[in-house]
Design a protein around this motif. Sequence first.
Motif, PDB file in Angstrom:
ATOM      1  N   LEU A 325      25.965  50.938 -12.110  1.00 51.69           N
ATOM      2  CA  LEU A 325      25.579  50.120 -13.258  1.00 51.69           C
ATOM      3  C   LEU A 325      25.213  48.706 -12.823  1.00 51.69           C
ATOM      4  O   LEU A 325      24.208  48.139 -13.296  1.00 51.69           O
ATOM      5  CB  LEU A 325      26.721  50.074 -14.268  1.00 51.69           C
ATOM      6  CG  LEU A 325      26.447  49.271 -15.541  1.00 51.69           C
ATOM      7  CD1 LEU A 325      25.352  49.919 -16.373  1.00 51.69           C
ATOM      8  CD2 LEU A 325      27.717  49.109 -16.368  1.00 51.69           C
ATOM      9  N   ASP A 326      25.986  48.137 -11.932  1.00 45.05           N
ATOM     10  CA  ASP A 326      25.758  46.781 -11.447  1.00 45.05           C
ATOM     11  C   ASP A 326      24.370  46.643 -10.835  1.00 45.05           C
ATOM     12  O   ASP A 326      23.610  45.719 -11.160  1.00 45.05           O
ATOM     13  CB  ASP A 326      26.834  46.444 -10.412  1.00 45.05           C
ATOM     14  CG  ASP A 326      26.832  44.980 -10.006  1.00 45.05           C
ATOM     15  OD1 ASP A 326      26.735  44.114 -10.900  1.00 45.05           O
ATOM     16  OD2 ASP A 326      26.963  44.688  -8.794  1.00 45.05           O
ATOM     17  N   GLN A 327      24.015  47.571  -9.971  1.00 40.47           N
ATOM     18  CA  GLN A 327      22.715  47.533  -9.311  1.00 40.47           C
ATOM     19  C   GLN A 327      21.578  47.725 -10.311  1.00 40.47           C
ATOM     20  O   GLN A 327      20.559  47.016 -10.255  1.00 40.47           O
ATOM     21  CB  GLN A 327      22.651  48.620  -8.235  1.00 40.47           C
ATOM     22  CG  GLN A 327      21.363  48.604  -7.418  1.00 40.47           C
ATOM     23  CD  GLN A 327      21.385  49.624  -6.287  1.00 40.47           C
ATOM     24  OE1 GLN A 327      22.344  50.385  -6.131  1.00 40.47           O
ATOM     25  NE2 GLN A 327      20.330  49.633  -5.486  1.00 40.47           N
ATOM     26  N   ALA A 328      21.759  48.657 -11.238  1.00 39.61           N
ATOM     27  CA  ALA A 328      20.673  48.990 -12.163  1.00 39.61           C
ATOM     28  C   ALA A 328      20.384  47.866 -13.152  1.00 39.61           C
ATOM     29  O   ALA A 328      19.220  47.511 -13.371  1.00 39.61           O
ATOM     30  CB  ALA A 328      21.011  50.282 -12.908  1.00 39.61           C
ATOM     31  N   ILE A 329      21.428  47.283 -13.756  1.00 40.69           N
ATOM     32  CA  ILE A 329      21.157  46.242 -14.757  1.00 40.69           C
ATOM     33  C   ILE A 329      20.706  44.944 -14.084  1.00 40.69           C
ATOM     34  O   ILE A 329      19.971  44.157 -14.689  1.00 40.69           O
ATOM     35  CB  ILE A 329      22.357  45.999 -15.690  1.00 40.69           C
ATOM     36  CG1 ILE A 329      23.590  45.527 -14.934  1.00 40.69           C
ATOM     37  CG2 ILE A 329      22.653  47.247 -16.504  1.00 40.69           C
ATOM     38  CD1 ILE A 329      24.750  45.180 -15.861  1.00 40.69           C
ATOM     39  N   ALA A 330      21.119  44.722 -12.818  1.00 45.32           N
ATOM     40  CA  ALA A 330      20.623  43.551 -12.089  1.00 45.32           C
ATOM     41  C   ALA A 330      19.126  43.671 -11.852  1.00 45.32           C
ATOM     42  O   ALA A 330      18.361  42.722 -12.071  1.00 45.32           O
ATOM     43  CB  ALA A 330      21.376  43.396 -10.777  1.00 45.32           C
ATOM     44  N   ALA A 331      18.685  44.848 -11.400  1.00 50.05           N
ATOM     45  CA  ALA A 331      17.261  45.056 -11.159  1.00 50.05           C
ATOM     46  C   ALA A 331      16.471  44.988 -12.460  1.00 50.05           C
ATOM     47  O   ALA A 331      15.362  44.434 -12.510  1.00 50.05           O
ATOM     48  CB  ALA A 331      17.045  46.405 -10.471  1.00 50.05           C
ATOM     49  N   LEU A 332      17.040  45.540 -13.526  1.00 51.82           N
ATOM     50  CA  LEU A 332      16.360  45.506 -14.822  1.00 51.82           C
ATOM     51  C   LEU A 332      16.128  44.075 -15.287  1.00 51.82           C
ATOM     52  O   LEU A 332      15.009  43.707 -15.680  1.00 51.82           O
ATOM     53  CB  LEU A 332      17.189  46.268 -15.858  1.00 51.82           C
ATOM     54  CG  LEU A 332      16.675  46.230 -17.300  1.00 51.82           C
ATOM     55  CD1 LEU A 332      15.343  46.957 -17.419  1.00 51.82           C
ATOM     56  CD2 LEU A 332      17.708  46.821 -18.259  1.00 51.82           C
ATOM     57  N   ILE A 333      17.169  43.254 -15.245  1.00 53.99           N
ATOM     58  CA  ILE A 333      17.039  41.872 -15.700  1.00 53.99           C
ATOM     59  C   ILE A 333      16.075  41.105 -14.807  1.00 53.99           C
ATOM     60  O   ILE A 333      15.235  40.326 -15.293  1.00 53.99           O
ATOM     61  CB  ILE A 333      18.424  41.193 -15.727  1.00 53.99           C
ATOM     62  CG1 ILE A 333      19.228  41.696 -16.917  1.00 53.99           C
ATOM     63  CG2 ILE A 333      18.291  39.683 -15.781  1.00 53.99           C
ATOM     64  CD1 ILE A 333      18.640  41.333 -18.270  1.00 53.99           C
ATOM     65  N   ASP A 334      16.166  41.311 -13.508  1.00 56.20           N
ATOM     66  CA  ASP A 334      15.256  40.616 -12.583  1.00 56.20           C
ATOM     67  C   ASP A 334      13.799  40.945 -12.896  1.00 56.20           C
ATOM     68  O   ASP A 334      12.938  40.055 -12.935  1.00 56.20           O
ATOM     69  CB  ASP A 334      15.569  40.999 -11.135  1.00 56.20           C
ATOM     70  CG  ASP A 334      16.852  40.371 -10.620  1.00 56.20           C
ATOM     71  OD1 ASP A 334      17.411  39.489 -11.308  1.00 56.20           O
ATOM     72  OD2 ASP A 334      17.311  40.780  -9.528  1.00 56.20           O
ATOM     73  N   ASP A 335      13.518  42.228 -13.134  1.00 55.25           N
ATOM     74  CA  ASP A 335      12.139  42.637 -13.363  1.00 55.25           C
ATOM     75  C   ASP A 335      11.637  42.222 -14.746  1.00 55.25           C
ATOM     76  O   ASP A 335      10.477  41.836 -14.897  1.00 55.25           O
ATOM     77  CB  ASP A 335      12.000  44.144 -13.184  1.00 55.25           C
ATOM     78  CG  ASP A 335      11.954  44.547 -11.716  1.00 55.25           C
ATOM     79  OD1 ASP A 335      12.009  43.642 -10.859  1.00 55.25           O
ATOM     80  OD2 ASP A 335      11.873  45.756 -11.425  1.00 55.25           O
ATOM     81  N   LEU A 336      12.493  42.326 -15.757  1.00 55.01           N
ATOM     82  CA  LEU A 336      12.075  41.863 -17.080  1.00 55.01           C
ATOM     83  C   LEU A 336      11.737  40.378 -17.046  1.00 55.01           C
ATOM     84  O   LEU A 336      10.743  39.939 -17.640  1.00 55.01           O
ATOM     85  CB  LEU A 336      13.177  42.129 -18.108  1.00 55.01           C
ATOM     86  CG  LEU A 336      13.409  43.583 -18.522  1.00 55.01           C
ATOM     87  CD1 LEU A 336      14.609  43.679 -19.461  1.00 55.01           C
ATOM     88  CD2 LEU A 336      12.180  44.182 -19.188  1.00 55.01           C
ATOM     89  N   GLU A 337      12.554  39.607 -16.334  1.00 53.11           N
ATOM     90  CA  GLU A 337      12.270  38.176 -16.222  1.00 53.11           C
ATOM     91  C   GLU A 337      11.004  37.941 -15.409  1.00 53.11           C
ATOM     92  O   GLU A 337      10.132  37.147 -15.798  1.00 53.11           O
ATOM     93  CB  GLU A 337      13.448  37.457 -15.576  1.00 53.11           C
ATOM     94  CG  GLU A 337      13.225  35.946 -15.467  1.00 53.11           C
ATOM     95  CD  GLU A 337      14.353  35.234 -14.742  1.00 53.11           C
ATOM     96  OE1 GLU A 337      14.647  34.077 -15.104  1.00 53.11           O
ATOM     97  OE2 GLU A 337      14.931  35.821 -13.813  1.00 53.11           O
ATOM     98  N   GLY A 338      10.870  38.644 -14.289  1.00 51.35           N
ATOM     99  CA  GLY A 338       9.719  38.452 -13.422  1.00 51.35           C
ATOM    100  C   GLY A 338       8.402  38.842 -14.072  1.00 51.35           C
ATOM    101  O   GLY A 338       7.359  38.261 -13.772  1.00 51.35           O
ATOM    102  N   GLU A 339       8.434  39.803 -14.966  1.00 50.77           N
ATOM    103  CA  GLU A 339       7.219  40.269 -15.630  1.00 50.77           C
ATOM    104  C   GLU A 339       6.978  39.574 -16.966  1.00 50.77           C
ATOM    105  O   GLU A 339       6.048  39.931 -17.697  1.00 50.77           O
ATOM    106  CB  GLU A 339       7.290  41.785 -15.830  1.00 50.77           C
ATOM    107  CG  GLU A 339       7.314  42.565 -14.519  1.00 50.77           C
ATOM    108  CD  GLU A 339       7.410  44.062 -14.738  1.00 50.77           C
ATOM    109  OE1 GLU A 339       7.243  44.512 -15.900  1.00 50.77           O
ATOM    110  OE2 GLU A 339       7.652  44.790 -13.766  1.00 50.77           O
TER     111      GLU A 339
END
Length: 451
Positions: A325-339
């Motif tokens: 969960l930690d890895q997945a939601i970190a990547a999700l937030i990073d990409d939503l912000e980046g895009e």
Amino acid sequence: MLLQSAIARRDFLYAGAGAAIGLGFPPPRSRAAPAVRAPGNGKSKSVILVNLTGGLSHIDSLDMKPDAPTEIRGEFKPAATSIPGTQICEHLPLLAARMRHWALVRSMSHGENGHLPGSHRLMTGATMPNQRGTDLDNVLSRRDWPCYAAGLDYIRPRHDGIPNGVTLPHSLIEGPLTWPGQHAGMLGATHDPMLVTQDPNSPTFRMDAFALPVGTTADQVEQRHTLLERLESGGAGDPTFRDHQRHAFSLLASGRVAGAFRLDRETVRVRDRYGRNQFGQSLLLARRLVAAGVPIVQANMGIVQTWDTHTDNWGKLKTRLLPWLDQAIAALIDDLEGEGLLGETFVAVIGEFGRTPKVSTLPGEKLPGRDHWAAVYSGLFAGGGVVGGRVIGKSDRVGAHPVTMSYTPFDLGATIYRALGVDPDSEIRDAQNRPSRVSTGQPMDILFQNR
């Protein structure tokens, strides 16, 4: 006999709407009076509901009690986050570093400790009907309250080939029982969300619903579409039937959504950042779907009771659940912000309840765990105007009850609708044309207020 013949002919025509272009759809149900569209008071275009099915232990993750007695505090140690003075579990380091994006609510609460009624509340924002009768033995109940995607589809239907909701990577089913609250319930099958029934982490993952039938070209589909339009140009026929035809054609024409399911187009590096497991790839798919314009994505993090840690609580959390969960939601937030999508995507990470403060061991088991606990638990919220970097609410010294204002799944439901610009007081009607409010909760305005 004449009535039976007429019904059979009508159902055949409904099926033919999809067959004309090589697709099969369930027959549309008669539509109730349309609800009034709410004023556009939300900032979000999409919602991602990360469903921690089974119930995450708040005491072992987001609301740790290091000063409580041993039988309460458990085995994990707290670790600092980017919010001064706020700690969460040591096994959530990526989340801890990104807490500036998140509002952590530690006073979620309701009164249902059962998985079925608790899940229904989470996925619909409403109480599960008391008279389900033998529906518990059926595939699903059409007496249940509609899930958020279904409510949105009723209030704000669309005809551009983009579904109002997608549930992934599977429905919540245990044996003959389908978890309540996942479908359109009383609104009818026409408003059910699209369901993904495959593991996005599988190398063979693909979504065939958007693919043209073998031997059918795009030109042939367009020719059939043109022919049907000419046949109906006089306005004859059932309007619902015509809507069904248009939906079928628009589904095939929607390249954006079809492309979102092509996870093989992502680089290896991106897929690895989310985690090469069902959790990670499900949230990668969720991000791609909201980028394609899908308003509501429900990502079930695990099978029916994955987070239901009655036994081996700390082993399951430490070795798989929390790191994934930690890895997945970190990547999700990073990409939503980046895009540039974070400001228009409301993200909720939450289960149907938490776990008991006191540790226990089930009869016949050697490894201890925690039981169901809805009196207080925690949820994470980000995006769509949420003011991050805050902790909202507080539980008592053993994590058993809220000591500040509490928030319910009903309030979460109202918040989801409000985030999408839907008034929670909007009217929906069941198959008998009986009116109801789509939500009875109060929006959690505090999430969006800088205080």
